[in-house]
Scaffold this motif. Structure first.
Motif, PDB file in Angstrom:
ATOM      1  N   ARG A 195       0.810  -1.222   0.000  1.00 32.26           N
ATOM      2  CA  ARG A 195       0.000   0.000   0.000  1.00 32.26           C
ATOM      3  C   ARG A 195       0.840   1.267   0.000  1.00 32.26           C
ATOM      4  O   ARG A 195       0.466   2.260  -0.598  1.00 32.26           O
ATOM      5  CB  ARG A 195      -0.934   0.002   1.204  1.00 32.26           C
ATOM      6  N   GLY A 196       1.985   1.243   0.671  1.00 35.11           N
ATOM      7  CA  GLY A 196       2.858   2.424   0.696  1.00 35.11           C
ATOM      8  C   GLY A 196       3.339   2.787  -0.693  1.00 35.11           C
ATOM      9  O   GLY A 196       3.317   3.957  -1.081  1.00 35.11           O
ATOM     10  N   ALA A 197       3.762   1.790  -1.445  1.00 35.24           N
ATOM     11  CA  ALA A 197       4.233   2.024  -2.809  1.00 35.24           C
ATOM     12  C   ALA A 197       3.087   2.487  -3.705  1.00 35.24           C
ATOM     13  O   ALA A 197       3.261   3.394  -4.522  1.00 35.24           O
ATOM     14  CB  ALA A 197       4.874   0.763  -3.373  1.00 35.24           C
ATOM     15  N   ALA A 198       1.928   1.877  -3.548  1.00 37.12           N
ATOM     16  CA  ALA A 198       0.765   2.262  -4.355  1.00 37.12           C
ATOM     17  C   ALA A 198       0.348   3.699  -4.040  1.00 37.12           C
ATOM     18  O   ALA A 198       0.015   4.473  -4.950  1.00 37.12           O
ATOM     19  CB  ALA A 198      -0.394   1.307  -4.103  1.00 37.12           C
ATOM     20  N   THR A 199       0.391   4.070  -2.766  1.00 33.66           N
ATOM     21  CA  THR A 199       0.031   5.429  -2.370  1.00 33.66           C
ATOM     22  C   THR A 199       1.032   6.428  -2.926  1.00 33.66           C
ATOM     23  O   THR A 199       0.646   7.469  -3.477  1.00 33.66           O
ATOM     24  CB  THR A 199      -0.045   5.547  -0.835  1.00 33.66           C
ATOM     25  N   LEU A 200       2.310   6.134  -2.802  1.00 35.59           N
ATOM     26  CA  LEU A 200       3.340   7.025  -3.319  1.00 35.59           C
ATOM     27  C   LEU A 200       3.221   7.179  -4.829  1.00 35.59           C
ATOM     28  O   LEU A 200       3.345   8.284  -5.361  1.00 35.59           O
ATOM     29  CB  LEU A 200       4.729   6.497  -2.943  1.00 35.59           C
ATOM     30  N   THR A 201       2.944   6.106  -5.531  1.00 36.60           N
ATOM     31  CA  THR A 201       2.752   6.161  -6.978  1.00 36.60           C
ATOM     32  C   THR A 201       1.560   7.035  -7.334  1.00 36.60           C
ATOM     33  O   THR A 201       1.624   7.856  -8.252  1.00 36.60           O
ATOM     34  CB  THR A 201       2.572   4.744  -7.551  1.00 36.60           C
ATOM     35  N   ALA A 202       0.451   6.876  -6.602  1.00 35.81           N
ATOM     36  CA  ALA A 202      -0.752   7.675  -6.861  1.00 35.81           C
ATOM     37  C   ALA A 202      -0.486   9.155  -6.610  1.00 35.81           C
ATOM     38  O   ALA A 202      -0.932  10.013  -7.378  1.00 35.81           O
ATOM     39  CB  ALA A 202      -1.905   7.185  -5.988  1.00 35.81           C
ATOM     40  N   ALA A 234       2.484  10.733  -6.735  1.00 33.74           N
ATOM     41  CA  ALA A 234       3.385  11.221  -7.782  1.00 33.74           C
ATOM     42  C   ALA A 234       2.630  11.451  -9.090  1.00 33.74           C
ATOM     43  O   ALA A 234       2.819  12.467  -9.763  1.00 33.74           O
ATOM     44  CB  ALA A 234       4.527  10.231  -7.988  1.00 33.74           C
ATOM     45  N   GLU A 235       1.760  10.516  -9.447  1.00 35.86           N
ATOM     46  CA  GLU A 235       0.958  10.652 -10.669  1.00 35.86           C
ATOM     47  C   GLU A 235       0.030  11.856 -10.572  1.00 35.86           C
ATOM     48  O   GLU A 235      -0.118  12.629 -11.518  1.00 35.86           O
ATOM     49  CB  GLU A 235       0.155   9.369 -10.876  1.00 35.86           C
ATOM     50  N   THR A 275      -6.160  10.682 -12.746  1.00 34.57           N
ATOM     51  CA  THR A 275      -5.463   9.834 -11.787  1.00 34.57           C
ATOM     52  C   THR A 275      -6.465   9.365 -10.742  1.00 34.57           C
ATOM     53  O   THR A 275      -7.569   9.889 -10.620  1.00 34.57           O
ATOM     54  CB  THR A 275      -4.342  10.614 -11.082  1.00 34.57           C
ATOM     55  N   THR A 276      -6.050   8.388  -9.953  1.00 36.32           N
ATOM     56  CA  THR A 276      -6.899   7.862  -8.885  1.00 36.32           C
ATOM     57  C   THR A 276      -7.296   8.967  -7.917  1.00 36.32           C
ATOM     58  O   THR A 276      -8.459   9.088  -7.528  1.00 36.32           O
ATOM     59  CB  THR A 276      -6.162   6.741  -8.132  1.00 36.32           C
ATOM     60  N   LEU A 277      -6.343   9.816  -7.531  1.00 31.20           N
ATOM     61  CA  LEU A 277      -6.652  10.897  -6.596  1.00 31.20           C
ATOM     62  C   LEU A 277      -7.542  11.960  -7.232  1.00 31.20           C
ATOM     63  O   LEU A 277      -8.416  12.514  -6.573  1.00 31.20           O
ATOM     64  CB  LEU A 277      -5.362  11.533  -6.070  1.00 31.20           C
TER      65      LEU A 277
END
Length: 60
Positions: A4-11, A13-14, A49-51
């Motif tokens: 989840r940490g990597a997925a959150t950081l990717t989201a 950044a995107e 993006t997701t966010l």
């Protein structure tokens, strides 16, 4: 970083990259506030993006 940490950081950044992007060249001066301008940009962006799909603005 995994899961989840990597997925959150990717989201994040995107999302930040997308917030710097104005694909339709909307003029900020045509809007009452920067938030309205960003919302208009996101409404006219074909790939959110997701966010961005969750709304915002997100202040970092």
């Amino acid at each position: 970083m995994e899961g989840r940490g990597a997925a959150t950081l990717t989201a994040v950044a995107e999302h930040l990259a997308q917030r710097q992007h104005n694909p339709n060249g909307l003029d900020q001066e045509q809007f009452a506030s920067r938030v309205q301008w960003r919302q208009a940009i996101l409404e006219t962006t074909s790939m959110l993006t997701t966010l961005s799909e969750r709304g915002g603005p997100f202040f970092v």
